[in-house]
Design an enzyme around this catalytic site. Structure first.
Site, PDB file in Angstrom:
ATOM      1  N   LYS A   1     -90.067  92.800  -7.062  1.00  0.00           N
ATOM      2  CA  LYS A   1     -90.432  93.275  -8.402  1.00  0.00           C
ATOM      3  C   LYS A   1     -91.783  92.745  -8.888  1.00  0.00           C
ATOM      4  CE  LYS A   1     -86.069  94.661 -10.436  1.00  0.00           C
ATOM      5  NZ  LYS A   1     -85.067  94.271  -9.411  1.00  0.00           N
TER       6      LYS A   1
ATOM      7  N   GLU B   1     -87.585  96.220 -21.069  1.00  0.00           N
ATOM      8  CA  GLU B   1     -86.165  95.913 -21.203  1.00  0.00           C
ATOM      9  C   GLU B   1     -85.724  95.266 -19.891  1.00  0.00           C
ATOM     10  OE1 GLU B   1     -87.245  98.901 -20.337  1.00  0.00           O
ATOM     11  OE2 GLU B   1     -86.237  99.003 -18.390  1.00  0.00           O
TER      12      GLU B   1
ATOM     13  N   SER C   1     -85.297  93.347   0.106  1.00  0.00           N
ATOM     14  CA  SER C   1     -85.983  93.403  -1.191  1.00  0.00           C
ATOM     15  C   SER C   1     -85.985  92.065  -1.929  1.00  0.00           C
ATOM     16  CB  SER C   1     -85.368  94.487  -2.064  1.00  0.00           C
ATOM     17  OG  SER C   1     -83.963  94.320  -2.166  1.00  0.00           O
TER      18      SER C   1
HETATM   19  C1  LIG Z   1     -84.112  95.166  -8.906  1.00  0.00           C
HETATM   20  C2  LIG Z   1     -83.814  94.981  -7.490  1.00  0.00           C
HETATM   21  C3  LIG Z   1     -83.526  96.081  -6.647  1.00  0.00           C
HETATM   22  C4  LIG Z   1     -83.426  97.490  -7.139  1.00  0.00           C
HETATM   23  O1  LIG Z   1     -84.593  98.034  -7.671  1.00  0.00           O
HETATM   24  P1  LIG Z   1     -85.386  99.216  -6.976  1.00  0.00           P
HETATM   25  O2  LIG Z   1     -86.302  99.696  -8.035  1.00  0.00           O
HETATM   26  O3  LIG Z   1     -84.396 100.243  -6.540  1.00  0.00           O
HETATM   27  O4  LIG Z   1     -86.097  98.633  -5.814  1.00  0.00           O
HETATM   28  C5  LIG Z   1     -83.309  95.835  -5.304  1.00  0.00           C
HETATM   29  N1  LIG Z   1     -83.344  94.588  -4.798  1.00  0.00           N
HETATM   30  C6  LIG Z   1     -83.606  93.511  -5.567  1.00  0.00           C
HETATM   31  C7  LIG Z   1     -83.626  92.158  -4.944  1.00  0.00           C
HETATM   32  C8  LIG Z   1     -83.838  93.670  -6.941  1.00  0.00           C
HETATM   33  O5  LIG Z   1     -84.098  92.590  -7.696  1.00  0.00           O
END
Ligand SMILES: *Cc1c(COP(=O)(O)O)cnc(C)c1O
Length: 405
Positions: free
Chosen positions: A101, A123, A388
């Protein structure tokens, strides 16, 4: 590469179009006065963010502050336990703050600074976006207002503490059910009052144009790095790539590096407890076309046609729609969207921890679980997964609810 009459050599020139559409999805469905604010951000994006000064500053920040490029790791033990498919992960868990993010938050906040704005607003639900934005705001010396439902503030105490330590104002929203939806409404209302001095930083590839494009472009650093790194490591492209999809930002940025390649692409949504409406958030598999939060996409609706309640063990994935580009890529058949339920995600969480020494975010565990299934089907080849984020934030909850496995 040509695919269903779309030429992917020039894809990024044409999608989204001038009005922010990916085919029929996307657009700007908001109040007139905010349309003006979105037009201003779009204009600034194309002039400021495409300037060499902005690009080189963002590159420097990524290297010196975020710790980019993040590596790719070969999952040797896990691959061996499944068969002959080699699994790899792109390590966004090693990006500063522990997830992808920050990639778009740093871009959005740098743009705010160049535009002369004093404040960023957003938000947050589980608090991950709020923490990333508070980090970026602290770095650039911007004020930061984070709107959060009272219920979520209670549930997410560590993230609320992080935001406050980073100097953000966490504004409690007590209307209605006091969760994410009300927080979005309150943040938009605040932005309408104050848009001359601040910028609304959307947390995924959702919302009105230009956000689905802008967030994708900032996140595309993942896919661009990963493609080059994977070629360097193996001399080839991966046969398949996999990412989890909530709003879809980590997936959109990862996929962007490979859309024009002969690579199979898979997006993974959460099936939660099962396929009944309310038990999952697999919008691209079970949803229908509709407009919410300022854009047209595929969404899960209740009987009144409003966004339906959704559920997943992964709070970052429980969103009743997905970004318009994902809906478009689904219709084209360029990306296949599948799903993984809570149980399989928890299994993958423990498997990756035990076999590779990586504790993944429960969101990312959905992609890992899907890739493990895919590896069994493929029998040979290679799969690159976008990890992610890291799982520190999920450990207490998983131990409490599922125990040590
Ligand atoms: C917020 C988050 C997601 C989901 O958000 P996307 O916009 O779909 O990428 C996925 N993995 C992690 C670790 C997150 O913090």
């Amino acid at each position: 590469m040509e695919f269903n009459n779309i030429n992917f050599d020039t894809y990024f020139k044409h999608y989204p179009d001038q009005n922010g559409f990916f085919g029929k999805y996307g657009g700007v469905f908001i109040a007139e006065e905010l349309k003006q604010a979105m037009a201003e951000i779009t204009e600034a994006y194309f002039t400021i963010c495409k300037s060499s000064k902005f690009i080189s500053e963002l590159r420097r920040i990524r290297r010196e502050f975020q710790g980019r490029p993040t590596p790719i790791s070969h999952l040797e033990r896990l691959s061996g336990s499944i068969g002959n498919v080699q699994l790899y992960v792109k390590r966004e868990d090693l990006n500063h703050t522990g997830a992808h993010k920050l990639n778009h938050c740093m871009g959005e906040a740098l743009l705010a600074k160049y535009m002369g704005k004093k404040k960023v607003i957003a938000e947050t639900g589980a608090g991950q976006h709020g923490v990333a934005l508070a980090t970026a705001a602290a770095y650039f010396g911007l004020e930061c207002d984070i709107y959060m439902g009272a219920v979520d503030i209670k549930k997410q105490a560590p993230n609320v503490a992080r935001m406050k330590i980073l100097g953000a104002n966490v504004i409690e929203v007590t209307e209605g059910l006091a969760t994410l939806k009300e927080a979005v409404d309150a943040a938009f209302a605040a932005y309408s009052r104050d848009y001359k001095d601040c910028i609304y930083c959307i947390g995924s590839v959702v919302g009105p144009h230009p956000f689905p494009m802008m967030v994708r472009d900032f996140q595309s650093v993942i896919g661009i790095e990963a493609r080059e790194q994977f070629l360097g490591m193996t001399g080839e492209l991966p046969d398949a790539i996999v990412a989890c999809v909530g709003g879809g930002s980590n997936a959109a940025g990862f996929f962007a590096g490979f859309l024009n390649d002969p690579v199979e692409i898979y997006g993974v949504e959460p099936l939660g407890r099962g396929s009944k409406l309310g038990d999952h958030a697999a919008s691209l598999s079970y949803g229908e076309e509709g407009i919410m939060h300022g854009f047209n996409s595929i969404m899960l609706k209740d009987e009144q046609g409003e966004p339906a309640p959704v559920y997943s063990v992964a709070s970052g994935l429980d969103y009743p729609s997905s970004g318009p580009e994902h809906a478009f890529l689904r219709d084209l058949g360029r990306v296949k969207y599948g799903y993984i339920g809570d149980e399989a995600a928890i299994d993958a969480f423990y498997t990756l921890a035990r076999m590779e020494g990586i504790i993944p975010a429960i969101e990312s565990s959905h992609a890992v679980a899907y890739a493990m299934e895919l590896a069994r089907e493929m029998g040979r080849g290679s799969i690159l997964i976008n990890l992610s984020g890291r799982g520190d934030k999920d450990m207490d909850y998983i131990i409490e609810k599922y125990g040590i496995r």
